[in-house]
Motif scaffolding. Sequence first.
Motif, short mmCIF file in Angstrom:
data_model
loop_
_atom_site.label_atom_id
_atom_site.label_comp_id
_atom_site.label_asym_id
_atom_site.label_seq_id
_atom_site.Cartn_x
_atom_site.Cartn_y
_atom_site.Cartn_z
N TYR A 1 -9.22 -5.94 0.68
CA TYR A 1 -7.86 -7.14 0.31
C TYR A 1 -8.27 -8.28 -0.06
O TYR A 1 -8.67 -8.64 0.66
N ASN B 1 -5.44 0.55 15.95
CA ASN B 1 -5.17 0.01 14.69
C ASN B 1 -6.20 -0.73 13.69
O ASN B 1 -6.99 -1.43 13.96
N GLY B 2 -5.81 -1.08 12.58
CA GLY B 2 -6.29 -1.80 11.65
C GLY B 2 -8.07 -1.33 11.30
O GLY B 2 -8.21 -1.94 10.77
N GLY C 1 -8.90 1.42 9.20
CA GLY C 1 -9.36 1.10 8.29
C GLY C 1 -9.25 3.15 8.02
O GLY C 1 -9.12 3.51 6.70
N LYS C 2 -8.47 4.08 8.58
CA LYS C 2 -7.85 4.74 8.78
C LYS C 2 -7.01 5.25 7.04
O LYS C 2 -7.79 5.94 6.41
N SER C 3 -6.12 4.51 7.27
CA SER C 3 -5.11 5.04 6.18
C SER C 3 -5.78 4.44 4.83
O SER C 3 -5.49 4.81 3.94
N THR C 4 -6.98 3.12 4.86
CA THR C 4 -7.00 2.36 3.64
C THR C 4 -8.24 3.86 3.09
O THR C 4 -8.13 4.61 1.63
N GLU D 1 1.35 7.43 5.92
CA GLU D 1 1.47 6.59 6.91
C GLU D 1 3.25 6.73 6.94
O GLU D 1 3.50 7.02 8.40
N HIS E 1 -3.30 8.70 16.82
CA HIS E 1 -3.42 7.61 17.99
C HIS E 1 -3.09 8.78 19.41
O HIS E 1 -3.74 8.45 20.58
N ALA F 1 -2.21 -2.91 -3.95
CA ALA F 1 -1.79 -1.89 -2.72
C ALA F 1 -1.76 -2.76 -1.79
O ALA F 1 -1.83 -2.70 -0.67
N1 LIG Z 1 -1.94 -4.19 1.35
C1 LIG Z 1 -2.92 -4.95 2.19
N2 LIG Z 1 -3.79 -5.61 1.99
C2 LIG Z 1 -3.89 -6.53 2.72
N3 LIG Z 1 -5.27 -6.67 3.96
C3 LIG Z 1 -4.03 -4.79 3.73
C4 LIG Z 1 -3.58 -4.31 3.48
N4 LIG Z 1 -3.84 -2.87 3.34
C5 LIG Z 1 -4.25 -3.00 4.72
N5 LIG Z 1 -5.01 -3.85 4.91
C6 LIG Z 1 -5.73 -4.42 6.01
O1 LIG Z 1 -6.88 -3.21 6.35
C7 LIG Z 1 -7.53 -2.90 7.62
C8 LIG Z 1 -7.61 -1.98 7.19
O2 LIG Z 1 -5.89 -1.18 7.54
P1 LIG Z 1 -5.50 0.53 7.48
O3 LIG Z 1 -4.60 0.42 7.41
O4 LIG Z 1 -6.81 1.44 6.61
O5 LIG Z 1 -5.69 0.66 9.34
P2 LIG Z 1 -5.55 1.81 10.25
O6 LIG Z 1 -6.54 1.83 10.57
O7 LIG Z 1 -4.73 2.98 9.42
O8 LIG Z 1 -3.97 1.34 10.88
P3 LIG Z 1 -3.56 2.05 11.97
O9 LIG Z 1 -4.19 2.62 12.91
O10 LIG Z 1 -2.18 0.60 12.84
O11 LIG Z 1 -2.74 2.73 10.89
C9 LIG Z 1 -6.43 -3.53 8.64
O12 LIG Z 1 -7.23 -5.20 9.24
C10 LIG Z 1 -5.34 -3.84 7.90
O13 LIG Z 1 -4.71 -5.89 7.57
#
Ligand SMILES: Nc1ncnc2c1ncn2[C@@H]1O[C@H](COP(=O)(O)OP(=O)(O)OP(=O)(O)O)[C@@H](O)[C@H]1O
Lengths: 320, 258
Positions: free
Chosen positions: A11, A36-37, A39-42, A81, A189, B258
């Motif tokens: 990002y 949290n954070g 990178g799962k959702s990514t 999510e 989680h 995104a």
């Molecule tokens: N649109 C965006 N712009 C910039 N950074 C982002 C964006 N979306 C996510 N991130 C960053 O990417 C990293 C991974 O985020 P992600 O949402 O994939 O985490 P996650 O594992 O799903 O966390 P959670 O358990 O909180 O849902 C985080 O550090 C977040 O800050």
Amino acid sequence: MIRVEGLTKFYGSVPAIEDISFRVERGEILGFLGPNGAGKSTTMRILTGFMPPTSGSAWVADMNVAERPLEVKRSIGYMPESNPLYLDMTVTAYLGYMVSLKGVAGAARRDAVARVVGSCGLESVASRLIGHLSKGYRQRVGLAQSLVSDPPVLILDEPTSGLDPAQIIEIRNLIRSLKGSRTIILSTHILPEVSLVCDRVVVIHQGRVAFEGALDSLATSVKEDDVLRVSAIGSAEALQGRLSAVPGVRQVRRTGASNGEVHFEVRAERGREVRPALAAAVPAASGQLTELRRERLTLEDLFVRIVSGERKHEGEAAHV
Amino acid sequence: MCSVWLICKRELASFFFSPVAYVVLAAWAFLMGIFFSGSFFNYALISMQLARNPQAAAQMNITPTSAVLEPVFASVSVVLLFLTPILTMRLFSEEKKLGTIELLLTYPLRDGHLLAGKFLSVLLLYLMMLALTLIYPVIVGLHATVEWGVVASAYLGVFLLGSAFLSVGVMASSWTSNQIIAATAAFMILLLSFILDFMAASVGADLAAVLRHLSIGLHLRNAIRGVIDTRDVIYLLNINILCLFLAMRSLEYYRWRA
Ligand SMILES: Nc1ncnc2c1ncn2[C@@H]1O[C@H](COP(=O)(O)OP(=O)(O)OP(=O)(O)O)[C@@H](O)[C@H]1O
Ligand SMILES: [Mg+2]
């Protein structure tokens, strides 16, 4: 069925995930874990074709996501999510709309909607506006949306977040009932959920895969001593000496005393059975054993160990 | 193609679900009614005066179409300046705010179809609004002879102008998740294109010609006099193409960020 190779996503200049690789076989339910954070959702968003990775590739239903996006999207059911929904539609209208966008029309469309309304327990709210539903019902509508086109692959991003315990169990049972017929990736989680639902887990931490494998091997992957609790009545020094002499014991620590009873924390080689020897060591020190138990690492402990273990390595690397 | 229609239908349903639709339609009917009755009575006054002075009447060559309908059509662009941003503001902004855009973009849809469905929905709404105004030429036609060719040309011009305005709004909506910002951005762009005309007065002849050509509102002038100039048509269609193209790029960019 699903294959991910070397996925990296930046990002801006910040990496969200780096070099993620794993596979999911047909009919498997994969638990996707990480703090949290992590990178799962990514990762999930890349798998669904919502956004392209910076580098690396993904295959879903044995098709490359970047090369055949429309076919991949047709074979995926996705629940984001945030569980976004059109609040100004009724449940049936919404599900009907979404399934027709996947190319299902006519009687098949009606059947598909009726089927998921039934399986997700939405009969009582079928004709209500989504904006008027409670969070739990909205969550079910989101899940129904992902299921309505009967896709072979399901990608569910924290499907049980924000639900009450009874609803969590219901949704969990629903997901379990899909087992076998579908390939599912599920992020969560709630760790007990993983052991109840998933065949395998991938733990990601700070954008990298920290662990991949069956749940049982998660326990053995933690390279750490077993911890046992021993309590006995007798002389503390004599007891400590005898306990320390037991083969396999690495360390004995006094943790407290009460009413003539002394408590010890014993660290022993991982996987080695030292309890009979410990029990024999107490009378040898002219003491009386009152308690002897092994501390079980819970899933939470394992999770924290894996995650903080990574941190330790990074810390070491930083010192060098 | 089927998905274009599905998206369009949902947009229309959603539009009529919200009170915004009724406010816009009411404002439109009200304003157009005022403009029409104003110029209608104005014409009645002038023609009574001219009836007493046949010589002047012969010189001025006033017809019911030019005296009553022309001013009404001319004022349309100002009304549209205010109303079209409200029609288009929610198209993409709301999807972004709700997060449903994430879902849509994981559905087997082409970006072009999504965009086309959304644009088509506001275009149909606009056609409906135009259809409501057909009543005015009909009223005039009951009392006098209407030059229907001029009216048809005026409607074509007004339709093309409105569609250009709407495409600007669609583009602005694709930029942001905030509906107010989307409407304001569209309004500012449209307003700027109106002001270009005024700015033309204070610059050199060459630049003035360019500014006049770029001014959206001026491209309606010929059409409401019954002259369809292909340059006007091409200009307005180009605005559509440019804005929709930019909206498409913005969707693509949204995926990357995104
Ligand atoms: N649109 C965006 N712009 C910039 N950074 C982002 C964006 N979306 C996510 N991130 C960053 O990417 C990293 C991974 O985020 P992600 O949402 O994939 O985490 P996650 O594992 O799903 O966390 P959670 O358990 O909180 O849902 C985080 O550090 C977040 O800050
Ligand atoms: Mg997440």
